[in-house]
Design a protein around this motif. Structure first.
Motif, PDB file in Angstrom:
ATOM      1  N   VAL A  94      93.626  13.515 -61.120  1.00 28.59           N
ATOM      2  CA  VAL A  94      94.200  14.064 -60.111  1.00 28.59           C
ATOM      3  C   VAL A  94      93.478  13.621 -58.853  1.00 28.59           C
ATOM      4  CG1 VAL A  94      94.089  16.654 -59.073  1.00 28.59           C
ATOM      5  CG2 VAL A  94      94.326  16.253 -61.464  1.00 28.59           C
ATOM      6  N   GLU A  95      92.441  12.922 -58.727  1.00 29.14           N
ATOM      7  CA  GLU A  95      91.722  12.137 -57.770  1.00 29.14           C
ATOM      8  C   GLU A  95      92.773  11.546 -56.981  1.00 29.14           C
ATOM      9  OE1 GLU A  95      88.326  13.612 -60.160  1.00 29.14           O
ATOM     10  OE2 GLU A  95      90.271  12.731 -60.658  1.00 29.14           O
ATOM     11  N   SER A  96      93.828  10.717 -57.915  1.00 27.16           N
ATOM     12  CA  SER A  96      94.747   9.799 -57.393  1.00 27.16           C
ATOM     13  C   SER A  96      95.743  10.618 -56.849  1.00 27.16           C
ATOM     14  CB  SER A  96      95.023   8.981 -58.788  1.00 27.16           C
ATOM     15  OG  SER A  96      94.066   8.251 -59.155  1.00 27.16           O
ATOM     16  N   ALA A  97      96.075  11.731 -57.294  1.00 24.94           N
ATOM     17  CA  ALA A  97      97.031  12.493 -56.379  1.00 24.94           C
ATOM     18  C   ALA A  97      96.325  12.821 -55.168  1.00 24.94           C
ATOM     19  CB  ALA A  97      97.334  13.890 -57.125  1.00 24.94           C
ATOM     20  N   VAL A  98      95.166  13.174 -55.012  1.00 24.38           N
ATOM     21  CA  VAL A  98      94.617  13.522 -53.543  1.00 24.38           C
ATOM     22  C   VAL A  98      94.728  12.273 -52.702  1.00 24.38           C
ATOM     23  CG1 VAL A  98      92.420  14.207 -52.452  1.00 24.38           C
ATOM     24  CG2 VAL A  98      92.960  15.172 -54.411  1.00 24.38           C
ATOM     25  N   SER A  99      94.494  11.045 -53.286  1.00 23.56           N
ATOM     26  CA  SER A  99      94.478   9.783 -52.381  1.00 23.56           C
ATOM     27  C   SER A  99      95.919   9.622 -51.922  1.00 23.56           C
ATOM     28  CB  SER A  99      93.980   8.883 -53.388  1.00 23.56           C
ATOM     29  OG  SER A  99      93.903   7.619 -52.640  1.00 23.56           O
ATOM     30  N   LEU A 100      96.906   9.585 -52.841  1.00 22.24           N
ATOM     31  CA  LEU A 100      98.102   9.409 -52.493  1.00 22.24           C
ATOM     32  C   LEU A 100      98.770  10.541 -51.417  1.00 22.24           C
ATOM     33  CD1 LEU A 100      99.789   8.383 -56.001  1.00 22.24           C
ATOM     34  CD2 LEU A 100      99.683   7.117 -53.898  1.00 22.24           C
ATOM     35  N   ALA A 101      98.394  11.767 -51.535  1.00 19.12           N
ATOM     36  CA  ALA A 101      98.919  12.844 -50.706  1.00 19.12           C
ATOM     37  C   ALA A 101      98.282  12.510 -49.459  1.00 19.12           C
ATOM     38  CB  ALA A 101      98.673  14.095 -51.426  1.00 19.12           C
ATOM     39  N   ARG A 102      97.081  12.174 -49.338  1.00 17.57           N
ATOM     40  CA  ARG A 102      96.180  12.100 -48.260  1.00 17.57           C
ATOM     41  C   ARG A 102      96.783  10.728 -47.446  1.00 17.57           C
ATOM     42  NH1 ARG A 102      90.398  12.688 -49.214  1.00 17.57           N
ATOM     43  NH2 ARG A 102      90.916  14.975 -49.527  1.00 17.57           N
ATOM     44  N   GLU A 103      97.107   9.679 -48.134  1.00 17.17           N
ATOM     45  CA  GLU A 103      97.705   8.502 -47.358  1.00 17.17           C
ATOM     46  C   GLU A 103      99.005   8.904 -46.835  1.00 17.17           C
ATOM     47  OE1 GLU A 103      98.766   3.915 -48.655  1.00 17.17           O
ATOM     48  OE2 GLU A 103      97.975   5.162 -50.155  1.00 17.17           O
ATOM     49  N   ALA A 122     100.994  18.694 -51.025  1.00 20.21           N
ATOM     50  CA  ALA A 122     100.603  18.122 -52.284  1.00 20.21           C
ATOM     51  C   ALA A 122      98.974  17.923 -52.322  1.00 20.21           C
ATOM     52  CB  ALA A 122     101.467  16.915 -52.175  1.00 20.21           C
ATOM     53  N   GLU A 123      98.550  17.539 -51.124  1.00 22.78           N
ATOM     54  CA  GLU A 123      96.981  17.460 -51.042  1.00 22.78           C
ATOM     55  C   GLU A 123      96.078  18.574 -51.496  1.00 22.78           C
ATOM     56  OE1 GLU A 123      93.654  15.593 -47.885  1.00 22.78           O
ATOM     57  OE2 GLU A 123      95.952  15.711 -47.289  1.00 22.78           O
ATOM     58  N   ALA A 124      96.595  19.754 -50.626  1.00 17.55           N
ATOM     59  CA  ALA A 124      96.205  21.053 -51.226  1.00 17.55           C
ATOM     60  C   ALA A 124      96.225  21.290 -52.494  1.00 17.55           C
ATOM     61  CB  ALA A 124      96.869  22.269 -50.366  1.00 17.55           C
ATOM     62  N   ARG A 125      97.359  21.210 -52.957  1.00 18.70           N
ATOM     63  CA  ARG A 125      97.572  21.385 -54.498  1.00 18.70           C
ATOM     64  C   ARG A 125      96.583  20.695 -55.537  1.00 18.70           C
ATOM     65  NH1 ARG A 125     103.050  21.225 -57.961  1.00 18.70           N
ATOM     66  NH2 ARG A 125     102.881  19.150 -57.522  1.00 18.70           N
ATOM     67  N   ALA A 126      96.530  19.638 -55.142  1.00 15.40           N
ATOM     68  CA  ALA A 126      95.493  18.675 -55.991  1.00 15.40           C
ATOM     69  C   ALA A 126      94.065  18.994 -55.651  1.00 15.40           C
ATOM     70  CB  ALA A 126      95.844  17.143 -55.711  1.00 15.40           C
ATOM     71  N   LEU A 127      93.922  19.022 -54.454  1.00 11.95           N
ATOM     72  CA  LEU A 127      92.192  19.452 -54.162  1.00 11.95           C
ATOM     73  C   LEU A 127      91.894  20.878 -55.007  1.00 11.95           C
ATOM     74  CD1 LEU A 127      92.270  18.607 -50.269  1.00 11.95           C
ATOM     75  CD2 LEU A 127      90.553  17.523 -52.011  1.00 11.95           C
ATOM     76  N   ALA A 128      92.901  21.555 -54.943  1.00 15.55           N
ATOM     77  CA  ALA A 128      92.757  23.208 -55.485  1.00 15.55           C
ATOM     78  C   ALA A 128      92.351  22.817 -56.951  1.00 15.55           C
ATOM     79  CB  ALA A 128      93.731  24.056 -55.373  1.00 15.55           C
ATOM     80  N   GLN A 129      93.409  21.962 -57.529  1.00 19.27           N
ATOM     81  CA  GLN A 129      93.114  21.740 -59.011  1.00 19.27           C
ATOM     82  C   GLN A 129      91.891  21.034 -59.345  1.00 19.27           C
ATOM     83  OE1 GLN A 129      95.783  22.322 -61.035  1.00 19.27           O
ATOM     84  NE2 GLN A 129      94.695  22.249 -62.860  1.00 19.27           N
ATOM     85  N   GLY A 131      89.242  22.114 -57.722  1.00 16.76           N
ATOM     86  CA  GLY A 131      88.081  22.918 -57.488  1.00 16.76           C
ATOM     87  C   GLY A 131      87.588  22.857 -56.249  1.00 16.76           C
ATOM     88  N   ASP A 132      87.969  22.143 -55.021  1.00 14.48           N
ATOM     89  CA  ASP A 132      87.523  21.691 -54.008  1.00 14.48           C
ATOM     90  C   ASP A 132      88.273  22.894 -52.943  1.00 14.48           C
ATOM     91  OD1 ASP A 132      86.751  21.082 -51.358  1.00 14.48           O
ATOM     92  OD2 ASP A 132      87.381  19.033 -51.704  1.00 14.48           O
ATOM     93  N   SER A 133      87.742  24.241 -53.047  1.00 16.23           N
ATOM     94  CA  SER A 133      88.588  25.147 -52.504  1.00 16.23           C
ATOM     95  C   SER A 133      88.432  25.124 -50.980  1.00 16.23           C
ATOM     96  CB  SER A 133      87.843  26.598 -52.595  1.00 16.23           C
ATOM     97  OG  SER A 133      86.403  26.613 -52.468  1.00 16.23           O
ATOM     98  N   GLU A 134      87.517  24.817 -50.332  1.00 15.25           N
ATOM     99  CA  GLU A 134      87.445  24.721 -48.827  1.00 15.25           C
ATOM    100  C   GLU A 134      88.282  23.688 -48.278  1.00 15.25           C
ATOM    101  OE1 GLU A 134      84.045  23.631 -45.181  1.00 15.25           O
ATOM    102  OE2 GLU A 134      83.420  23.752 -47.215  1.00 15.25           O
ATOM    103  N   ASN A 135      88.574  22.387 -48.802  1.00 19.19           N
ATOM    104  CA  ASN A 135      89.384  21.542 -48.205  1.00 19.19           C
ATOM    105  C   ASN A 135      90.764  21.746 -48.873  1.00 19.19           C
ATOM    106  OD1 ASN A 135      87.758  19.696 -46.837  1.00 19.19           O
ATOM    107  ND2 ASN A 135      86.945  19.031 -48.598  1.00 19.19           N
ATOM    108  N   ALA A 136      90.958  22.325 -49.888  1.00 16.81           N
ATOM    109  CA  ALA A 136      92.254  22.904 -50.407  1.00 16.81           C
ATOM    110  C   ALA A 136      92.813  23.959 -49.360  1.00 16.81           C
ATOM    111  CB  ALA A 136      92.238  23.547 -51.708  1.00 16.81           C
ATOM    112  N   GLU A 137      91.962  24.886 -48.921  1.00 16.84           N
ATOM    113  CA  GLU A 137      92.630  25.854 -47.887  1.00 16.84           C
ATOM    114  C   GLU A 137      92.937  25.295 -46.557  1.00 16.84           C
ATOM    115  OE1 GLU A 137      89.297  28.766 -47.839  1.00 16.84           O
ATOM    116  OE2 GLU A 137      89.611  29.563 -50.066  1.00 16.84           O
TER     117      GLU A 137
END
Length: 279
Positions: A94-103, A122-129, A131-137
């Protein structure tokens, strides 16, 4: 269309684009052919992902990114990366999903657009997965704000390279589900389902499976398994892909281990194990 027959259509179209690209073309035409290659390769990768062909899907997403970069179209470069984030979101890491969405979000930050909203969602959904609630929100708030500013809320029957409101709500549902906000999630799911003209296809199915997951998180295991089983059985066999199966299994995983042997969970496992012709 289901992914298997769609794959043949897309490959035939890509072959035609390839024949044109092999000939000497003006620079503007070559850039357009690169755009078409990126779009078709993205859709091919998506179909392969749904079919569980993960290595091939990853290769086609890489082809799509290379073609988008070659086209020089910043919007398309961002879009392809946001689409590619789905593969590691569903299958890891899932970390790769965060990286691609952030890019993708960074590439599209010059102006509010549907793609910029898609990337942030997409970045929010991956961050939530993760458990990074603050950055996901924070990412979800950004997605909602950009979506509103972009004027991209008009729904369309063609979601392939659009990001209508119903798809934004799908990503919002995934984010809130992962954050455990089940009561808020249900309202989002109901709103999203109302916007789908037909309750067929993968998105409405994923929304109903997330509703089942919310029931499991709310400690209603029987209702959760029954909803997941009914949803799975309603899906056309051609759309009953590994992604759908995996999301249904997530419902069982969300049930406390001590009660996973109960009747409702056993029946759901039996449904998921049946060959398509016996459903």
């Amino acid at each position: 269309m289901p992914p298997a027959p769609m794959l043949k259509v897309l490959l035939d179209q890509l072959a035609e684009v390839g024949r044109l690209a092999a000939e000497r073309q003006p620079a503007s035409m070559q850039a357009r052919l690169s755009e078409l290659t990126a779009m078709l390769a993205t859709l091919i990768a998506d179909a392969l992902m749904k079919l569980g062909e993960l290595t091939r899907s990853q290769t086609w997403f890489a082809t799509a990114r290379n073609a988008a970069d070659d086209s020089g179209n910043a919007e398309l470069r961002a879009r392809v990366r946001a689409q590619a984030a789905m593969l590691p979101f569903y299958y890891g890491p899932v970390e790769s999903a965060v990286s691609l969405a952030r890019e993708a979000r960074i590439l599209s930050r010059s102006r509010p657009s549907a793609t910029a909203a898609f990337a942030a969602a997409a970045e929010a959904r991956a961050l939530a997965q993760l458990g990074d609630s603050e950055n996901a929100e924070s990412a979800l708030r950004h997605a909602l704000l950009v979506f509103e500013k972009s004027g991209a809320g008009v729904d369309t029957d063609n979601d392939a390279f659009a990001f209508p409101e119903r798809r934004l709500l799908l990503y919002k549902s995934g984010t809130l589900t992962a954050l455990g906000r089940t009561s808020q999630t249900r309202r989002v799911q109901e709103e999203a389902l109302r916007l789908y003209p037909r309750r067929t296809g993968i998105d409405p199915t994923l929304l109903r499976l997330e509703a089942a997951l919310c029931l499991a998180l709310d400690r209603s295991p029987t209702e959760a398994c029954q909803l997941a089983g009914a949803t799975f059985l309603e899906v056309d066999p051609a759309h009953r892909t590994p992604i759908v199966e995996e999301r249904a299994r997530n419902v069982i995983d969300a049930i406390p281990p001590a009660i996973r042997g109960r009747r409702a969970a056993r029946e759901l496992r039996e449904i998921l194990a049946l060959p398509p012709g016996q459903m």
